[in-house]
Design a protein around this motif. Sequence first.
Motif, PDB file in Angstrom:
ATOM      1  N   ILE A  93      29.052 -47.554  -1.059  1.00 17.50           N
ATOM      2  CA  ILE A  93      27.741 -47.825  -1.686  1.00 17.50           C
ATOM      3  C   ILE A  93      27.867 -48.381  -3.099  1.00 17.50           C
ATOM      4  CG2 ILE A  93      26.536 -46.091  -0.313  1.00 17.50           C
ATOM      5  CD1 ILE A  93      26.707 -44.220  -2.739  1.00 17.50           C
ATOM      6  N   LYS A  95      28.774 -51.203  -4.482  1.00 22.38           N
ATOM      7  CA  LYS A  95      28.347 -52.562  -4.828  1.00 22.38           C
ATOM      8  C   LYS A  95      26.876 -52.640  -5.216  1.00 22.38           C
ATOM      9  CE  LYS A  95      31.833 -54.542  -2.011  1.00 22.38           C
ATOM     10  NZ  LYS A  95      32.749 -55.456  -2.094  1.00 22.38           N
ATOM     11  N   SER A  96      26.114 -51.626  -4.839  1.00 22.16           N
ATOM     12  CA  SER A  96      24.687 -51.617  -5.153  1.00 22.16           C
ATOM     13  C   SER A  96      24.383 -51.046  -6.541  1.00 22.16           C
ATOM     14  CB  SER A  96      23.932 -50.783  -4.115  1.00 22.16           C
ATOM     15  OG  SER A  96      24.134 -51.296  -2.832  1.00 22.16           O
ATOM     16  N   TYR A  97      25.399 -50.557  -7.252  1.00 22.42           N
ATOM     17  CA  TYR A  97      25.156 -49.865  -8.511  1.00 22.42           C
ATOM     18  C   TYR A  97      26.062 -50.371  -9.617  1.00 22.42           C
ATOM     19  CZ  TYR A  97      22.572 -46.965  -5.374  1.00 22.42           C
ATOM     20  OH  TYR A  97      21.674 -46.559  -4.434  1.00 22.42           O
ATOM     21  N   SER A  98      25.579 -50.320 -10.839  1.00 23.87           N
ATOM     22  CA  SER A  98      26.353 -50.766 -12.000  1.00 23.87           C
ATOM     23  C   SER A  98      27.177 -49.643 -12.607  1.00 23.87           C
ATOM     24  CB  SER A  98      25.414 -51.340 -13.064  1.00 23.87           C
ATOM     25  OG  SER A  98      24.505 -50.347 -13.502  1.00 23.87           O
ATOM     26  N   THR A 156      31.515 -53.100 -12.792  1.00 25.37           N
ATOM     27  CA  THR A 156      31.036 -51.762 -12.447  1.00 25.37           C
ATOM     28  C   THR A 156      31.692 -50.750 -13.375  1.00 25.37           C
ATOM     29  OG1 THR A 156      30.794 -52.406 -10.131  1.00 25.37           O
ATOM     30  CG2 THR A 156      30.879 -50.043 -10.609  1.00 25.37           C
TER      31      THR A 156
END
Length: 186
Positions: A93, A95-98, A156
Amino acid sequence: GAHLRSARRAAAAGRYPATAAAARRRADLTRSAAARGPARRGLRFPTPVWRASTADAGAAAAKVKGVAKVLVADAPHYAGWVAENMAGLVLSIAKSYSHIVAPASGFGKNFMPRVAAMLDVQQISDISGVVSADTFVRPTYAGNAIVTLEAPSDRTLVASVRSASFEPAAGGGNAAISAVSVSAEL
């Protein structure tokens, strides 16, 4: 220490899982620094919950102020808290978050370096203060010096946070709870 004693008292009252290890992990989740400093600066974030039985943990995490969304992964292979399994879940998961943040506990220190390595980024360890979304305070030289560092904003951020450096997260949140699809393949 104190987290374990308070978790044992809570387990005796029926609020948390009965085993000491589960109670300690539960205390890490609800008292996590991931829900402390950033929330005071207006940053909202998703909170992952993973374990063999997630209903109570997901509901508790959703009540923490500052949590925008609770991601729940419910599968038997997360019951042992094996670092390779946790790292794989977080990577699925990521790739959806910084920002990917965990407490600087034995558990967080076990799997977060794996996540950072697989994302090909450098981990920021033991954050003790949050200045902004990409600027942090952390101790160095065995705690004899404090540095303020800025993380690259185009990558990230993977970090561990010193829970004791922040006030406990307040209640009163009402975050949405979402299931994360879990692969049986590890």
